[in-house]
Design a protein around this motif. Structure first.
Motif, PDB file in Angstrom:
ATOM      1  N   THR A  98      35.815  38.315  50.679  1.00 23.34           N
ATOM      2  CA  THR A  98      37.684  37.657  50.342  1.00 23.34           C
ATOM      3  C   THR A  98      36.469  38.153  48.680  1.00 23.34           C
ATOM      4  OG1 THR A  98      36.066  35.940  49.607  1.00 23.34           O
ATOM      5  CG2 THR A  98      37.553  36.819  52.121  1.00 23.34           C
ATOM      6  N   ARG A  99      37.621  37.485  48.089  1.00 24.15           N
ATOM      7  CA  ARG A  99      37.861  37.390  46.493  1.00 24.15           C
ATOM      8  C   ARG A  99      37.032  36.334  46.259  1.00 24.15           C
ATOM      9  NH1 ARG A  99      43.241  36.100  44.846  1.00 24.15           N
ATOM     10  NH2 ARG A  99      42.394  34.270  45.185  1.00 24.15           N
ATOM     11  N   GLY A 100      36.704  35.459  47.196  1.00 20.39           N
ATOM     12  CA  GLY A 100      35.606  34.508  47.268  1.00 20.39           C
ATOM     13  C   GLY A 100      34.352  34.540  47.097  1.00 20.39           C
ATOM     14  N   ALA A 101      34.104  36.078  47.717  1.00 19.95           N
ATOM     15  CA  ALA A 101      32.617  35.673  47.802  1.00 19.95           C
ATOM     16  C   ALA A 101      32.304  36.558  47.153  1.00 19.95           C
ATOM     17  CB  ALA A 101      33.213  36.502  49.333  1.00 19.95           C
ATOM     18  N   MET A 102      32.845  37.529  46.509  1.00 20.91           N
ATOM     19  CA  MET A 102      32.592  38.054  44.995  1.00 20.91           C
ATOM     20  C   MET A 102      32.217  37.468  43.686  1.00 20.91           C
ATOM     21  SD  MET A 102      31.564  41.411  45.889  1.00 20.91           S
ATOM     22  CE  MET A 102      31.547  42.818  44.737  1.00 20.91           C
ATOM     23  N   GLY A 139      37.761  40.222  42.801  1.00 21.89           N
ATOM     24  CA  GLY A 139      37.002  39.413  42.838  1.00 21.89           C
ATOM     25  C   GLY A 139      35.979  39.176  40.993  1.00 21.89           C
ATOM     26  N   LEU A 140      36.177  41.187  40.462  1.00 20.60           N
ATOM     27  CA  LEU A 140      35.318  41.078  39.803  1.00 20.60           C
ATOM     28  C   LEU A 140      36.163  40.555  38.513  1.00 20.60           C
ATOM     29  CD1 LEU A 140      33.869  44.504  39.928  1.00 20.60           C
ATOM     30  CD2 LEU A 140      32.207  42.409  39.970  1.00 20.60           C
ATOM     31  N   ALA A 141      37.523  41.351  38.607  1.00 18.85           N
ATOM     32  CA  ALA A 141      38.622  40.452  37.853  1.00 18.85           C
ATOM     33  C   ALA A 141      38.422  39.537  37.544  1.00 18.85           C
ATOM     34  CB  ALA A 141      40.414  40.848  38.864  1.00 18.85           C
ATOM     35  N   GLU A 142      38.377  38.397  38.342  1.00 17.30           N
ATOM     36  CA  GLU A 142      38.457  36.794  38.934  1.00 17.30           C
ATOM     37  C   GLU A 142      37.771  36.900  37.784  1.00 17.30           C
ATOM     38  OE1 GLU A 142      38.497  33.126  41.456  1.00 17.30           O
ATOM     39  OE2 GLU A 142      39.549  34.876  41.459  1.00 17.30           O
ATOM     40  N   LEU A 143      35.855  37.104  37.664  1.00 14.36           N
ATOM     41  CA  LEU A 143      35.325  36.985  37.432  1.00 14.36           C
ATOM     42  C   LEU A 143      35.371  37.232  35.717  1.00 14.36           C
ATOM     43  CD1 LEU A 143      31.940  38.037  39.547  1.00 14.36           C
ATOM     44  CD2 LEU A 143      32.059  36.425  38.915  1.00 14.36           C
ATOM     45  N   GLU A 145      38.476  36.679  33.751  1.00 13.57           N
ATOM     46  CA  GLU A 145      39.070  36.311  33.487  1.00 13.57           C
ATOM     47  C   GLU A 145      38.803  34.358  33.405  1.00 13.57           C
ATOM     48  OE1 GLU A 145      43.380  38.640  35.849  1.00 13.57           O
ATOM     49  OE2 GLU A 145      41.930  36.792  37.145  1.00 13.57           O
ATOM     50  N   GLN A 146      37.645  34.157  34.232  1.00 12.39           N
ATOM     51  CA  GLN A 146      36.872  33.216  33.836  1.00 12.39           C
ATOM     52  C   GLN A 146      36.163  33.016  33.181  1.00 12.39           C
ATOM     53  OE1 GLN A 146      35.903  31.420  37.344  1.00 12.39           O
ATOM     54  NE2 GLN A 146      37.996  31.940  38.569  1.00 12.39           N
ATOM     55  N   GLY A 147      35.902  34.344  32.316  1.00 13.69           N
ATOM     56  CA  GLY A 147      35.562  34.125  31.089  1.00 13.69           C
ATOM     57  C   GLY A 147      33.464  34.070  31.517  1.00 13.69           C
ATOM     58  N   LEU A 148      33.221  34.189  32.842  1.00 14.79           N
ATOM     59  CA  LEU A 148      31.956  34.152  33.675  1.00 14.79           C
ATOM     60  C   LEU A 148      31.686  35.336  33.155  1.00 14.79           C
ATOM     61  CD1 LEU A 148      32.929  33.004  36.928  1.00 14.79           C
ATOM     62  CD2 LEU A 148      32.014  32.127  34.534  1.00 14.79           C
ATOM     63  N   VAL A 149      32.013  36.878  32.720  1.00  8.37           N
ATOM     64  CA  VAL A 149      30.734  38.187  32.266  1.00  8.37           C
ATOM     65  C   VAL A 149      32.177  38.767  31.088  1.00  8.37           C
ATOM     66  CG1 VAL A 149      30.960  38.381  34.797  1.00  8.37           C
ATOM     67  CG2 VAL A 149      32.480  39.666  33.618  1.00  8.37           C
ATOM     68  N   LYS A 150      30.940  39.388  30.162  1.00  6.41           N
ATOM     69  CA  LYS A 150      32.205  39.837  29.496  1.00  6.41           C
ATOM     70  C   LYS A 150      32.741  41.346  29.470  1.00  6.41           C
ATOM     71  CE  LYS A 150      28.878  38.031  26.086  1.00  6.41           C
ATOM     72  NZ  LYS A 150      27.922  38.557  25.397  1.00  6.41           N
ATOM     73  N   GLY A 151      32.300  41.507  29.494  1.00  5.02           N
ATOM     74  CA  GLY A 151      32.573  43.602  31.016  1.00  5.02           C
ATOM     75  C   GLY A 151      32.715  43.704  32.080  1.00  5.02           C
ATOM     76  N   VAL A 152      33.493  44.344  32.874  1.00  6.08           N
ATOM     77  CA  VAL A 152      33.345  45.019  34.021  1.00  6.08           C
ATOM     78  C   VAL A 152      33.533  47.452  33.992  1.00  6.08           C
ATOM     79  CG1 VAL A 152      34.695  45.506  35.963  1.00  6.08           C
ATOM     80  CG2 VAL A 152      34.724  43.056  34.682  1.00  6.08           C
ATOM     81  N   TYR A 166      41.309  51.484  37.863  1.00  2.00           N
ATOM     82  CA  TYR A 166      41.461  51.283  36.204  1.00  2.00           C
ATOM     83  C   TYR A 166      42.525  50.952  36.279  1.00  2.00           C
ATOM     84  CZ  TYR A 166      42.891  52.332  31.614  1.00  2.00           C
ATOM     85  OH  TYR A 166      43.121  52.705  29.974  1.00  2.00           O
ATOM     86  N   GLN A 167      43.961  51.149  37.101  1.00  2.00           N
ATOM     87  CA  GLN A 167      45.729  51.031  36.779  1.00  2.00           C
ATOM     88  C   GLN A 167      45.465  49.645  37.375  1.00  2.00           C
ATOM     89  OE1 GLN A 167      47.896  52.918  35.149  1.00  2.00           O
ATOM     90  NE2 GLN A 167      48.553  51.048  34.742  1.00  2.00           N
ATOM     91  N   LYS A 168      44.825  49.836  38.127  1.00  2.00           N
ATOM     92  CA  LYS A 168      44.736  48.029  38.840  1.00  2.00           C
ATOM     93  C   LYS A 168      44.534  46.800  37.891  1.00  2.00           C
ATOM     94  CE  LYS A 168      42.954  45.285  42.754  1.00  2.00           C
ATOM     95  NZ  LYS A 168      43.955  44.458  43.663  1.00  2.00           N
ATOM     96  N   PHE A 169      43.649  47.479  37.388  1.00  2.00           N
ATOM     97  CA  PHE A 169      42.310  45.986  36.157  1.00  2.00           C
ATOM     98  C   PHE A 169      43.433  46.527  34.915  1.00  2.00           C
ATOM     99  CE2 PHE A 169      39.131  45.382  39.059  1.00  2.00           C
ATOM    100  CZ  PHE A 169      38.517  45.263  38.742  1.00  2.00           C
ATOM    101  N   HIS A 170      44.120  47.984  34.690  1.00  2.00           N
ATOM    102  CA  HIS A 170      45.152  47.612  33.488  1.00  2.00           C
ATOM    103  C   HIS A 170      45.583  46.390  33.504  1.00  2.00           C
ATOM    104  CE1 HIS A 170      47.031  49.282  30.153  1.00  2.00           C
ATOM    105  NE2 HIS A 170      47.802  49.751  31.169  1.00  2.00           N
ATOM    106  N   ASN A 171      46.586  46.987  34.690  1.00  2.00           N
ATOM    107  CA  ASN A 171      48.293  45.889  34.980  1.00  2.00           C
ATOM    108  C   ASN A 171      47.516  44.326  34.911  1.00  2.00           C
ATOM    109  OD1 ASN A 171      49.381  48.323  35.907  1.00  2.00           O
ATOM    110  ND2 ASN A 171      49.285  47.702  38.174  1.00  2.00           N
ATOM    111  N   ARG A 172      46.521  43.442  34.916  1.00  2.00           N
ATOM    112  CA  ARG A 172      45.423  42.541  34.399  1.00  2.00           C
ATOM    113  C   ARG A 172      45.354  42.683  33.170  1.00  2.00           C
ATOM    114  NH1 ARG A 172      42.956  40.259  40.441  1.00  2.00           N
ATOM    115  NH2 ARG A 172      43.089  38.547  39.252  1.00  2.00           N
ATOM    116  N   ASN A 173      44.989  43.374  32.273  1.00  2.00           N
ATOM    117  CA  ASN A 173      44.924  43.679  31.294  1.00  2.00           C
ATOM    118  C   ASN A 173      43.230  43.353  31.391  1.00  2.00           C
ATOM    119  OD1 ASN A 173      46.609  43.528  29.817  1.00  2.00           O
ATOM    120  ND2 ASN A 173      47.570  41.621  30.050  1.00  2.00           N
TER     121      ASN A 173
END
Length: 325
Positions: A98-102, A139-143, A145-152, A166-173
């Motif tokens: 799950t996203r939460g596990a990541m 889950g990586l995206a959420e990390l 968006e929450q400011g817990l990491v500087k880059g993915v 890339y497209q999936k993450f681009h859609n979330r900026n």
């Protein structure tokens, strides 16, 4: 919350805790001190990207790689301190569904490291469990968006899957900052056959080359007849070295003409190819030799000569089984 901090990615990284992680399975205090010295020397000389993973270390040493790297970073005070970039890879274990596990895995790694500058998916599950991957990428995206990491970033992804993610993450900026692949003069497959470099250039992604010395087979210290390493690498060496003699001779000749070592030429070739190599270093001598690959460049003719020699190798390094298309 998204972070706008710039990742301080250098010209060369140090994968001490990625490819030297076997040291951590039987570590001693003196070894920890030696690795601290290796870390300090690298940073002082401008090598500031350090890559590890939450899967490096098992049993009682689970997470030890991240713990040591975090300790070394926190205890270092000096030149280039502000440029240290701590990167880790989160493994898509079968029990992480799950996203939460990541997110939980990322928080655990951040606690061990002290912080995460670059978080990466260790490999794609597209080849065997594709539906799991999208949850973990969320889950990586959420990390981020929450400011817990500087880059993915990603690791062991081919161009087809890379474009999808890339497209999936681009859609979330959310920018994909880096891609790690196995790349060296004995492992050109991701670039020459899969074409990941062209896609990375198109998408503005920096390509990280792991195992740029091909498990030490490009250093010149091994021979197909004697002085082979032990264990599994011995078998690999027997299969590869005899068919790579022309490449090794070419590497040795260029190294002599440049007054450099074979290792330094092999690493510099990766740099000339527009990648960020992350060679391992388990001693001050190895770290110093890696650093000697910086501050100069092979000329175009030498790069072409090495390209041709690499293309003529009978048997290349075995590719990572998790490398996707």
């Amino acid at each position: 919350m998204q972070t706008n901090q710039q990742l301080p990615l250098p010209i060369m990284g140090c994968g001490t805790w990625a490819w030297g992680n076997r040291l951590l399975w039987g570590y001693e205090q003196s070894m920890d001190e030696q690795l601290q010295q290796v870390f300090n020397l690298c940073v002082e000389n401008g090598v500031t990207l350090f890559d590890t993973g939450d899967s490096y270390g098992t049993g009682r040493l689970n997470g030890r790689s991240e713990i040591l790297l975090g300790k070394f970073s926190q205890e270092y005070i000096g030149k280039n301190q502000a440029n240290i970039c701590l990167a880790t890879k989160l493994a898509p274990y079968p029990w992480r569904l799950t996203r939460g596990a990541m997110v939980a895995a990322g928080k655990a790694s951040a606690k061990r490291l002290g912080r995460i500058d670059l978080v990466q998916m260790h490999w794609s599950t597209a080849n065997y469990f594709p539906w799991q991957e999208w949850q973990l990428l969320d889950g990586l995206a959420e990390l981020y968006e929450q400011g817990l990491v500087k880059g993915v970033g990603l690791s062991n992804y081919g161009p087809k899957r890379l474009k999808q993610v890339y497209q999936k993450f681009h859609n979330r900026n959310i920018p994909i900052t880096t891609l790690q692949v196995q790349y060296s003069l004995l492992s050109t497959y991701p670039v020459t056959e899969l074409g990941v470099k062209e896609v990375c250039d198109e998408l503005g992604i920096k390509l990280i080359a792991y195992s740029p010395l091909a498990l030490g087979f490009l250093t010149g210290k091994y021979s197909e007849k004697d002085n082979l390493p032990t264990g599994l690498r011995r078998l690999v060496g027997k299969q590869i070295l005899s068919g790579a003699r022309s490449l090794l001779n070419c590497l040795a000749a260029i190294a002599q003409s440049k007054n450099k070592t074979m290792s330094q030429v092999a690493i510099n070739w990766c740099i000339c190819k527009g990648t960020i190599p992350i060679p391992g270093a388990k001693s001050l001598q190895q770290a110093q030799e890696n650093i000697g690959a910086l501050g100069w460049f092979l000329d175009a003719g030498e790069v072409e000569e090495l390209d041709k020699a690499a293309a003529s190798v009978d048997k290349a390094m075995v590719q990572n089984i998790f490398q996707s298309n």
